[in-house]
Design an enzyme around this catalytic site. Structure first.
Site, PDB file in Angstrom:
ATOM      1  N   LYS A  43       0.927  -1.109   0.094  1.00  0.00           N
ATOM      2  CA  LYS A  43       0.022   0.135  -0.015  1.00  0.00           C
ATOM      3  C   LYS A  43       1.075   1.324  -0.078  1.00  0.00           C
ATOM      4  CE  LYS A  43      -3.480   2.277   2.927  1.00  0.00           C
ATOM      5  NZ  LYS A  43      -4.281   2.168   4.155  1.00  0.00           N
ATOM      6  N   LYS A  56      -1.907  -1.405  -4.050  1.00  0.00           N
ATOM      7  CA  LYS A  56      -3.013  -0.206  -3.709  1.00  0.00           C
ATOM      8  C   LYS A  56      -2.160   0.859  -3.738  1.00  0.00           C
ATOM      9  CE  LYS A  56      -5.732   1.912  -0.408  1.00  0.00           C
ATOM     10  NZ  LYS A  56      -6.261   2.028   1.061  1.00  0.00           N
TER      11      LYS A  56
HETATM   12  C1  PBG Z   1      -7.217   2.747   6.024  1.00  0.00           C
HETATM   13  C2  PBG Z   1      -7.380   2.808   4.407  1.00  0.00           C
HETATM   14  C3  PBG Z   1      -7.257   3.918   3.472  1.00  0.00           C
HETATM   15  C4  PBG Z   1      -7.949   3.454   2.350  1.00  0.00           C
HETATM   16  C5  PBG Z   1      -8.453   2.329   2.605  1.00  0.00           C
HETATM   17  N1  PBG Z   1      -7.947   1.946   3.996  1.00  0.00           N
HETATM   18  C6  PBG Z   1      -6.956   5.427   3.663  1.00  0.00           C
HETATM   19  C7  PBG Z   1      -5.435   5.644   4.166  1.00  0.00           C
HETATM   20  O1  PBG Z   1      -4.412   4.947   4.213  1.00  0.00           O
HETATM   21  O2  PBG Z   1      -5.355   6.844   4.571  1.00  0.00           O
HETATM   22  C8  PBG Z   1      -7.970   4.233   1.073  1.00  0.00           C
HETATM   23  C9  PBG Z   1      -9.147   3.819   0.131  1.00  0.00           C
HETATM   24  C10 PBG Z   1      -9.327   4.744  -0.838  1.00  0.00           C
HETATM   25  O3  PBG Z   1      -8.760   5.752  -1.070  1.00  0.00           O
HETATM   26  O4  PBG Z   1     -10.470   4.482  -1.663  1.00  0.00           O
HETATM   27  N2  PBG Z   1      -5.858   2.966   6.099  1.00  0.00           N
END
Ligand code: PBG
Length: 324
Positions: free
Chosen positions: A195, A248
């Site tokens: 991520k 992601k």
């Molecule tokens: C939680 C999380 C996030 C997203 C999914 N789980 C946000 C982040 O890391 O700040 C983002 C999903 C999206 O932008 O659609 N950590």
């Protein structure tokens, strides 16, 4: 053999022939729809930063889940908006969190639907970081216990798959151990393995009220220019027991999806995130492009790169488009 014997355009002369020869397919089976669960009853509030999405109370989430199952989509991914936040994010696993209420009601309304839950503290901590703080820094090891309690709480409520998205080291192993020790050997782990720290999460942080109150997430989420680290993250998560891994965001990381597909044999998810979704929505609203075509082209690209399935706010619209 080249032109004029070979004419590439022959296989493009009709939609029927184009359909026959294409090598990538997009189907309902590839889609996961995210839902944002909030406290209350009969709540269905449009989310302004995410066109077409809603804050749903558990009863409304169950209705929505029924519609999603009827549209042929196999799974939902649940995010919770808690009533209260504290430094430890304790409302993520104490009492009866809204996500747990929603899991139970969804399982009743749509038993055939797979329920995946996001496991992360950012929406539950008053500082908005994904782990616990020690001396103003996000501390890895003390966060693991909180995250595994949250995952266990979801498993107890009936989640089929828990999906840690915090990017702490070792969380897959911790969660696996806790789930196994408590008798949840069949609850799967979908790890947000690679991520990346991304500007494309902007609309989501509004929707989930999860923006960090200070600093950013760069000390735990990945650097977007570090491709080799992504491969190590995936490898480690598989070793720790991840059943499914994730890249992601998706659109700006298609090369990562492709590389993971070449190197590893575990199922691979891609998260088409909020900013990627809203870019298309905003451009379509301005009349700059055809939103439906851009949606299908984008989701197809993510499949073509090698994802087995896609978490996307487009899931319902894409399923609808497939009916036509
Ligand atoms: C939680 C999380 C996030 C997203 C999914 N789980 C946000 C982040 O890391 O700040 C983002 C999903 C999206 O932008 O659609 N950590």
């Amino acid at each position: 053999m080249g032109f004029p014997i070979t004419r590439m355009r022959r296989l493009r002369t009709s939609e029927a022939i184009r359909r026959l020869v294409r090598d990538t397919s997009l189907s309902r089976d590839d889609l996961v729809y995210p839902l944002f669960v909030c406290p209350g009853n009969s709540v269905r509030e449009p989310i302004t930063s995410l066109t077409g999405c809603f804050h749903l109370s558990p009863d409304e989430a169950a209705k929505e889940a029924r519609a999603i199952a009827d549209a042929g989509i196999p799974a939902v991914l649940l995010f919770g908006l808690p009533e209260r936040k504290d430094a430890e994010g304790s409302s993520a696993w104490t009492g009866d969190p809204v996500v747990c209420q929603a899991i139970r009601q969804i399982k009743k309304a749509a038993p055939e639907l797979a329920v995946i839950t996001d496991v992360c503290l950012c929406a539950y901590t008053d500082h908005g970081h994904c782990g616990l703080l020690q001396n103003g820094r996000v501390d890895n090891d003390s966060s693991l216990e909180a995250l595994s309690k949250m995952a266990l709480c979801h498993a107890r409520a009936g989640a089929d798959i828990v999906a840690p998205s915090d990017m702490m080291d070792g969380r897959v192993l911790w969660i696996r151990r806790v789930l196994d020790a408590e008798g949840f050997k069949d609850t799967a782990i979908l790890s947000y393995s690679a991520k990346f720290a991304s500007a494309f999460y902007g609309p989501f942080r509004d929707a989930a009220c999860s923006a960090p109150s200070f600093g950013d997430r760069r000390s735990y989420q990945m650097d977007s220019a570090s491709a080799r680290q992504a491969m190590r993250e995936i490898e480690l998560d598989i070793e720790e027991g991840a059943d499914i891994v994730m890249i992601k965001p998706a659109m700006a990381y298609l090369d990562m999806i492709h590389q993971v597909r070449q190197r590893f044999d575990v199922p691979l998810a891609a998260y088409h995130v909020s900013g990627e979704y809203m870019m298309i929505k905003a451009a379509a609203e301005k009349g700059l492009l055809d939103g439906r075509q851009a949606m299908i082209e984008t989701l197809t690209a993510i499949k073509r790169a090698g994802a087995d399935f896609i978490i996307t706010y487009f899931a319902k619209e894409a399923a609808e488009a497939m009916d036509q």
